[in-house]
Design a protein around this motif. Structure first.
Motif, mmCIF file in Angstrom:
data_model
loop_
_atom_site.group_PDB
_atom_site.id
_atom_site.type_symbol
_atom_site.label_atom_id
_atom_site.label_comp_id
_atom_site.label_asym_id
_atom_site.label_seq_id
_atom_site.Cartn_x
_atom_site.Cartn_y
_atom_site.Cartn_z
ATOM 1 N N VAL A 83 0.871 -1.339 -0.004
ATOM 2 C CA VAL A 83 -0.059 -0.126 0.082
ATOM 3 C C VAL A 83 0.721 1.256 -0.080
ATOM 4 O O VAL A 83 0.368 2.504 -0.057
ATOM 5 N N GLY A 84 1.910 1.122 0.082
ATOM 6 C CA GLY A 84 3.079 2.089 0.263
ATOM 7 C C GLY A 84 4.565 1.867 0.662
ATOM 8 O O GLY A 84 4.857 0.709 1.025
ATOM 9 N N VAL A 85 5.446 2.826 0.558
ATOM 10 C CA VAL A 85 6.748 2.470 0.810
ATOM 11 C C VAL A 85 7.072 3.719 1.737
ATOM 12 O O VAL A 85 7.000 4.911 1.607
ATOM 13 N N THR A 86 7.858 3.171 2.847
ATOM 14 C CA THR A 86 8.115 4.282 3.750
ATOM 15 C C THR A 86 9.923 3.985 3.989
ATOM 16 O O THR A 86 10.373 2.972 4.202
ATOM 17 N N ARG A 87 10.456 5.209 3.741
ATOM 18 C CA ARG A 87 12.068 5.156 3.775
ATOM 19 C C ARG A 87 12.442 5.895 5.180
ATOM 20 O O ARG A 87 11.864 6.888 5.426
ATOM 21 N N LEU A 88 13.382 5.347 5.777
ATOM 22 C CA LEU A 88 14.015 5.738 6.931
ATOM 23 C C LEU A 88 15.356 6.072 6.639
ATOM 24 O O LEU A 88 16.150 5.457 6.250
#
Length: 635
Positions: A626-631
């Motif tokens: 549903v999405g990509v989170t980058r840290l």
């Protein structure tokens, strides 16, 4: 993960309270198996301790204490099937670790990419380890092993210098360190921490240790957790990289604490190995580690740890099925006994039946067992405690206690023992058995009865079968008549029905177990804040109970004693015939922010017994994202 500290203190307190020491084995029974040699009375070890002190105060632990109440020490289920017992010809593994419910859940689903390949499953945020899950070659799961990894010692102070304590070689100074505790809007507090050779000195208020500590003494505790070089996390990381069952067993050599049963499968083999340090005790230990013992006697002290090879292991069993529900795994004489306290004598009975009912298993049959809500305890105890009540009552007018009792018994007579959230029978049964235990022990133990917050099935069975004279518990000592166990069963049923009437109403048929057995996923910080608690706490009607495979351990105290507060915050089932069909779920969601839609989006899946797929195929995982989170770390 360990309840041994409380178990030792409780056994000592009960030993001091009971006039008949034969009854100690009733209320605190050993797991079925070979008998245990007789132990000395606690009063014989420490004559200066009185029963008045033993029952003085409830055994409350400090909210910040790492030691949980015995009933809430870690629990879990894990089982595995070899290819010969799998319909698709691949190994199978199911695991659901049981811990206290919180929101967000303790567990977090993740995929880690290592140099040796990807791993996927359940992690705890902050730990770079998949604690239960699978790689392309290996699946692993954890259950609490109940290794006796704690001992309480009573240390004698030097009457001429309280800065010293007695050892086998004479008096010795405590090792001491001052610690400053800063408190907001108040002056800081300085506390002095003390250690003996056996371990740190604990305050008398901790688990009510003061009630069993004679004057001029203090209590200390030995624990495998106090190892100076704890390599447990490094060992867990090695397990993730292992490519086979044997490699994983070798990798866990350096695991220290808390002790766990590691259930393993690779493409061909299934195994279970107890990992973690096991103390080496002297065969002449006065209490065998079951009660606090004099810390100055050499035979009571630990002599290092047993070798890893002494830890129980089961590799490629002939039957093709193995598992653990925190039940007793081996029957060894002391001091190689592993433990006298085990976490389950009930769930394992249902597990054995479900595993042996099929010649071969599938992913779905493992899921079915993981979600099973039939109580073997209810099936065993109800015919026993109701033997003189079923179908023997005379006709009674509506509205009378006798009529209400008949209605309750009629419902229970046709019940299968399934702790289904929509049924009334589980609530009637749970209230009855709880009231019965209280009636059996209250006059014998007095205020100490408050410590027995959960039903002890083996105790009730011993009493009603009069095992070694255990029916004595049914007679009320303070009354002139001699009451029988069936008298107690009838009175307890009336007690339960009165409680149900006052709490839930009189219409028994409309009761719902799920209303009383709500899962309480409460936020540990914001959960008590007015208004905000309605947003951060997650409450759900749930099936299951204290002794079902789908475990929903009840609170045991307060106005809502049947709230579901401890169970499977993570479930996973891994099928190596088709690894991408493996399924996972946690009890809340992936986000820790209560305004996120992912804060509780798995909670209803978990409640309904549903799962989600996860894959080691990166392209497949991205396709459904549903999405990509980058840290990204700051430069």
């Amino acid at each position: 993960m360990s309840g041994h500290l409380e178990a030792e203190v409780l056994r000592a307190r009960v030993s001091l309270e009971l006039s008949d020491q034969d009854r100690l084995r009733d209320i605190l029974p050993d797991a079925p198996g070979s008998g245990v040699a007789a132990l000395p009375e606690y009063a014989a070890l420490f004559p200066d301790v009185t029963t008045r002190h033993a029952a003085a105060a409830p055994m409350d632990s400090h909210p910040l204490s790492p030691f949980k109440r015995q009933a809430f020490a870690g629990a879990s289920n894990a089982w595995a099937a070899a290819p010969s017992r799998s319909a698709a010809g691949g190994t199978l593994l199911a695991n659901d670790p049981h811990l206290g419910f919180t929101a967000p859940a303790i567990w977090y689903l993740a995929r880690l990419e290592l140099e040796t390949g990807g791993v996927i499953g359940g992690t705890i945020p902050g730990m770079p380890v998949v604690l239960t899950g699978r790689s392309a070659d290996l699946g692993w799961g954890l259950t609490t092993a109940y290794v006796d990894d704690q001992d309480v010692y009573i240390e004698e102070l030097n009457p001429d210098n309280t800065e010293e304590y007695r050892t086998p070689d004479g008096f010795k100074k405590f090792r001491k360190r001052s610690s400053i505790i800063n408190i907001a809007d108040a002056d800081p507090i300085t506390v002095t921490l003390r250690w003996t050779d056996n371990g740190p000195v604990l305050p008398g208020s901790h688990y009510n240790l003061g009630s069993i500590t004679p004057p001029g003494h203090v209590a200390s505790v030995a624990s495998t957790l106090f190892t100076e070089e704890d390599t447990s996390l490094a060992a867990a990381m090695k397990v993730m990289r292992a490519k086979s069952v044997q490699q994983a067993i070798n990798a866990a050599t350096d695991y220290v604490a808390p002790a766990q049963n590691l259930t393993l499968v690779d493409r061909d083999t299934i195994a279970m190995k107890t990992i973690g340090a096991m103390p080496r005790r002297d065969a002449n230990h006065q209490s065998e580690g079951r009660m606090p013992s004099p810390g100055w006697i050499a035979a009571n002290r630990w002599d290092g740890m047993l070798p890893y090879t002494a830890n129980p292991e089961f590799i490629a069993p002939a039957g093709g099925i193995l598992g653990n529900t925190n039940n007793k795994t081996v029957d060894r004489p002391f001091p190689n006994h592993v433990s006298f306290v085990w976490g389950d004598t009930q769930r394992v009975q249902r597990w054995q039946r479900l595993m042996q009912n099929r010649e071969v298993h599938t992913r779905d049959s493992f899921i079915e067992a993981q979600l099973d809500t039939v109580s073997p305890t209810a099936r065993a105890l109800l015919p026993l405690i109701g033997a003189e009540l079923w179908f023997t009552g005379e006709a009674a007018p509506d509205g009378t206690p006798e009529r209400q009792r008949q209605r309750a018994l009629d419902l229970l007579a046709g019940w299968s023992g399934e702790m289904n959230e929509h049924l009334p029978e589980p609530l009637i049964y749970a209230a009855w058995i709880r009231a019965l235990q209280d009636r059996l022990i209250r006059d014998e133990l007095g205020p100490l009865a408050e410590e027995f917050t959960h039903v002890q099935p083996l105790f009730i069975e011993r009493a009603f079968r009069d095992v070694q004279g255990a029916a004595k518990w049914c007679d009320v000592r303070q009354s002139a008549p001699v009451e029988t166990c069936h008298d107690m069963a009838r009175l307890a049923l009336d007690d339960a029905l009165l409680w149900i009437k006052e709490t839930w109403g009189t219409q028994l048929e409309s009761l719902r177990w799920g209303d009383a057995h709500q899962a309480t996923h409460d936020h540990p910080v914001l959960g008590d804040v007015p208004l905000l608690r309605y947003f951060v706490n997650i409450r759900q009607s749930t099936s299951g109970g204290d002794n079902t495979l789908q475990r929903g351990l009840t609170r045991g105290t307060g106005k809502d004693p049947f709230y579901n507060v401890h169970g499977a915050g993570y479930r996973g089932v891994y099928d190596f015939a088709d690894p991408d069909s493996s399924v996972f779920v946690t009890s809340t969601g992936q986000s820790g922010h209560f305004l996120s839609r992912h804060y509780d989006d798995m909670a209803q899946l978990w409640r309904r017994g549903e799962y989600i797929p996860m894959s080691l195929d990166a392209e497949l995982a991205r396709a459904a994202a549903v999405g990509v989170t980058r840290l990204e770390p700051a430069q």
